[in-house]
Write an enzyme that holds these catalytic residues in place. Structure first.
Site, PDB file in Angstrom:
ATOM      1  N   ASN A 121       0.821  -1.214   0.000  1.00 43.20           N
ATOM      2  CA  ASN A 121       0.000   0.000   0.000  1.00 43.20           C
ATOM      3  C   ASN A 121       0.855   1.264   0.000  1.00 43.20           C
ATOM      4  OD1 ASN A 121      -2.588  -1.372   0.145  1.00 43.20           O
ATOM      5  ND2 ASN A 121      -1.978  -1.963   2.210  1.00 43.20           N
ATOM      6  N   ASP A 122       1.979   1.247   0.703  1.00 42.34           N
ATOM      7  CA  ASP A 122       2.860   2.414   0.698  1.00 42.34           C
ATOM      8  C   ASP A 122       3.418   2.683  -0.691  1.00 42.34           C
ATOM      9  OD1 ASP A 122       2.670   3.332   3.305  1.00 42.34           O
ATOM     10  OD2 ASP A 122       4.304   2.096   4.041  1.00 42.34           O
TER      11      ASP A 122
END
Length: 765
Positions: free
Chosen positions: A538-539
């Site tokens: 997700n980052d």
């Protein structure tokens, strides 16, 4: 005129022809359509809507008109003649696109091939093969230390998102030069971004032992069970969160224990992580999960429940952000799907409409007036640094997603300045590689003089990015409205964990928090324990989405002269990275779930051990096993088939197994490590991994090129800056005299320093 119901958006004057055959191309073309492009998809006959297609296709083909035609048909050639961008994934379509460029000099050809996979291998299986060939599968934590297949096609989804970003960057450069080009983003390029958190290689150190269980190697950044048996994710990555969490849990003595002695990096060292984890697990077992979540929120430590897989569309934050959309598909009726990962405020994404099937289509009418905005501060014929040459980006991001967004824009040729506190980004010592390609400018934004100096730099910049919590920009007086008063056409973008509205707005969010909350961990673990992904999915995707948002806003500014703000959240990208799996309709097949040591979905589509390693194979038919000589007879029972095939492959070296499967008409790839890649001549000659050298002569390998452009290729690996290395140079460039700069540095408003000479590999996840 524009298509009815499609308001003006960032790409509303762009025509995109989708000639791709795989998921990456379909999703990339979808993203262009989300932001207003007129998208036509060509499907080779005798394909029939819904027949043999991926369940995600009703989403991936939204906002498209679909025509059944051969890619070299006259009608397709006519469409290419006036298209702005064409998306391809196979060589035949790519050849057609390149021929079209001879007559359409402004055409951008976005090529999205796989990496070491056959062109006829289905996209889902190809993604599994690419996780083997790029080292991702061998880096995932597990019980037995063998390769683990991501249950979601992360590499493919990243390839689509980054490919779209590079395509829009090409459109921006076209505004400056008047000509198009070929842009290649292959599966390895996508894997370098997907695995950015772990793909820094010390070639003299053996790969890390991944047999640490599915919860990851860092006990402060991991999953735990409450007394009721329910799982939560503790997201105490930074020391301040670890201190708060350990005090709450009653295990603060861990940090003062002589074995740790206040060194937070020792919490996840090989010799200490097991006993640290046992202490934390015993503490969590004393109360129910939901009680712990309330208490952790009270001490402001990131945490989340591990949510059920496949239901993220119904999450209250997704609903509040308007991320659950419904279209009336001509084949499947009502289809629910996630929305786009980037929210542009001035030129928002268009509301989705269902795909349509036509026998013959042409481009919609459009009017393209002259460009009315800036396209960088360099001469019109300059693109030596990449398509974003001449643009300055100020990146206020910290930890991972924010800085990595800046690094990706630097890869595209922008001048990116890392604006950080004088005491440095707290994640610098671990995450130095996320800052590569940037210039460091430490300034105290809470100081009135520092704030004034920052605004002076903003006046000579194009984009300002941050990943602060909601409200911080306003308190510092540097929100979009304030900066637009300095430069009216400024573009600003923000990453948050959960967005700016809704019940979770303002809460802290890191990558694994959304892995847990979105159902990713549960889906990967299946019926077993939830799995903490070793890739910061997700980052890194939020960083990529920030790069896309920046390019979309800069393209609109080039066309119309207007700046704007845009937002990205870990919530929206967590939905994007499982978009095909979250898409729902009545006739939808069951979604695939994994297991803690997941090897693949079927005996003919999975990992197997070999005599000297492991292989990932795909076979379209069991009969090919007999024809190839791999098995003499084919058992009807899948379990027996898998057992017999496993026994046979354990007798073979990996290279022999790969050759046998490919010769039989299937596809296969060795499951390699990152260290293997650092010694692979093709990987090195392709610029995928490139060496950097520390001051003491120590050599590391880092991701090199993330894409290939016809023009403007940057040479050499991007380096990370030292704290304050570029402060004086930057301030001179915006007109400050040396005497004024000396005073700012002397008073601590701005910091100055030298190059980064000490860095290492930190195995924190």
């Amino acid at each position: 005129m524009e298509r009815p119901g499609r308001p003006k958006s960032a790409l509303s004057d762009i025509r995109v022809l989708d000639l791709s055959d795989g998921t990456a191309g379909q999703v990339a073309a979808m993203l262009f359509g989300d932001f207003g492009a007129d998208v036509i998809r060509i499907v080779s006959p005798p394909a029939h809507p819904g027949h043999g297609s991926d369940p995600g296709e009703p989403m991936w083909d939204r906002n498209k008109r679909i025509v059944r035609s051969a890619p070299d048909a006259e009608a397709v050639t006519a469409l290419l003649a006036t298209a702005d961008l064409v998306v391809t994934s196979r060589s035949a379509a790519a050849n057609a696109a390149e021929r079209a460029r001879t007559g359409n000099s402004g055409l951008i050809h976005l090529s999205l091939p796989g990496f070491r996979v056959g062109e006829n291998t289905p996209s889902r299986s190809a993604d599994g093969l690419m996780t083997a060939a790029t080292g991702i599968a061998r880096r995932q934590s597990s019980y037995d230390g063998g390769p683990v297949e991501p249950v979601f096609p992360y590499v493919t989804y990243e390839q689509a998102l980054w490919g779209t970003t590079c395509g829009v960057a090409g459109l921006i450069e076209r505004e400056r030069t008047g000509t198009g080009q070929q842009v290649v983003v292959d599966g390895m390029h996508a894997a370098l971004i997907t695995a950015a958190a772990t793909m820094v290689v010390d070639p003299l150190v053996a790969p890390p032992d991944t047999a640490v269980g599915p919860h990851g190697p860092n006990p402060a950044y991991s999953t735990y069970r409450g007394s009721d048996g329910k799982w939560l994710l503790l997201g105490a990555l930074l020391p301040k969160f670890q201190i708060a969490a350990f005090e709450l849990l009653g295990v603060a003595d861990i940090l003062t224990d002589p074995r740790i002695a206040g060194d937070h990096a020792k919490l996840y060292s090989v010799e200490h992580r097991d006993w640290v984890r046992a202490r934390i697990a015993a503490a969590f077992a004393a109360r129910p999960r939901d009680e712990w979540l309330v208490l952790l929120e009270e001490v402001d430590c990131p945490a989340s429940a591990v949510a059920e897989a496949g239901v993220f569309l119904d999450h209250p934050q997704m609903v509040a952000l308007g991320q659950r959309k419904v279209v009336d598909d001509p084949e499947f009726g009502a289809v629910e799907m996630p929305w786009t990962p980037v929210e542009l405020i001035g030129t928002p994404a268009v509301e989705p409409v269902s795909r349509s099937f036509d026998n013959d289509v042409d481009w919609l009418p459009r009017h393209r007036g002259p460009a009315r905005g800036p396209v960088g501060r360099t001469a019109a014929d300059m693109s030596a640094g990449g398509p974003l040459t001449g643009f300055r980006v100020l990146d206020l991001g910290a930890v991972l997603a924010g800085p990595f967004a800046g690094s990706l824009l630097a890869e595209l040729g922008a001048e990116v300045v890392k604006v950080e506190p004088s005491a440095a980004d707290s994640f610098r010592h671990i995450g130095w590689h996320y800052n590569r390609g940037q210039r460091s400018f430490p300034v105290d934004l809470r100081n009135s003089e520092g704030n004034k100096v920052f605004r002076t730099v903003v006046a000579e910049s194009d984009v300002v990015l941050d990943n602060f919590r909601p409200g911080v920009l306003q308190r510092l007086g540097i929100d979009h409205e304030a900066l637009a008063g300095v430069r009216p056409d400024i573009v600003t973008g923000s990453i948050t964990g959960f967005g700016n509205i809704g019940p979770y707005a303002g809460k802290p969010g890191f990558d694994p928090i959304l892995q847990a909350a979105s159902g990713m961990m549960a889906a990967q673990g299946g019926a077993g324990d939830p799995v903490f992904s070793s890739i910061a999915v997700n980052d890194v995707t939020a960083a990529c989405a920030m790069a896309l948002g920046s390019c979309l806003a800069l393209y609109h500014r080039a066309r119309c002269g207007e700046g704007q703000r845009f937002d990205v959240s870990l919530t929206t990208v967590a939905a994007y990275m499982q978009c095909g799996e979250l898409t729902r309709y009545q006739a939808r097949p069951a979604v695939r779930f994994g297991a803690p040591d997941y090897r693949g979905p079927s005996p003919l589509d999975r990992y197997y051990e070999t005599a000297d390693g492991a292989v990932r194979l795909y076979l379209p038919s069991a009969r090919l096993l007999a024809e190839s000589g791999l098995l003499e007879s084919i058992p009807a029972d899948p379990v027996q088939l898998q057992d017999q095939l496993a026994g046979r492959l354990r007798e073979l070296d990996t290279s022999d197994a790969v050759k046998l499967v490919i010769d039989a008409g299937g596809d296969a790839a060795a499951a390699v490590t990152y260290q293997d890649l650092s010694q692979d001549p093709d990987v090195l000659s392709g610029g995928y991994l490139q060496p950097i050298t520390r001051a003491d002569g120590k050599e590391f390998f880092v991701p090199g090129r993330y894409a290939r452009f016809d023009r403007g290729r940057i040479g050499g690996a991007l380096r990370a800056p030292g704290l304050g290395e570029h402060s004086r140079e930057l301030l001179r460039s915006v007109g400050l005299a040396d005497e004024a700069i000396d005073e700012l540095i002397g008073r601590g408003v701005v910091a100055e320093g030298g190059p980064l000479t000490e860095f290492s590999v930190a195995l924190y996840r």
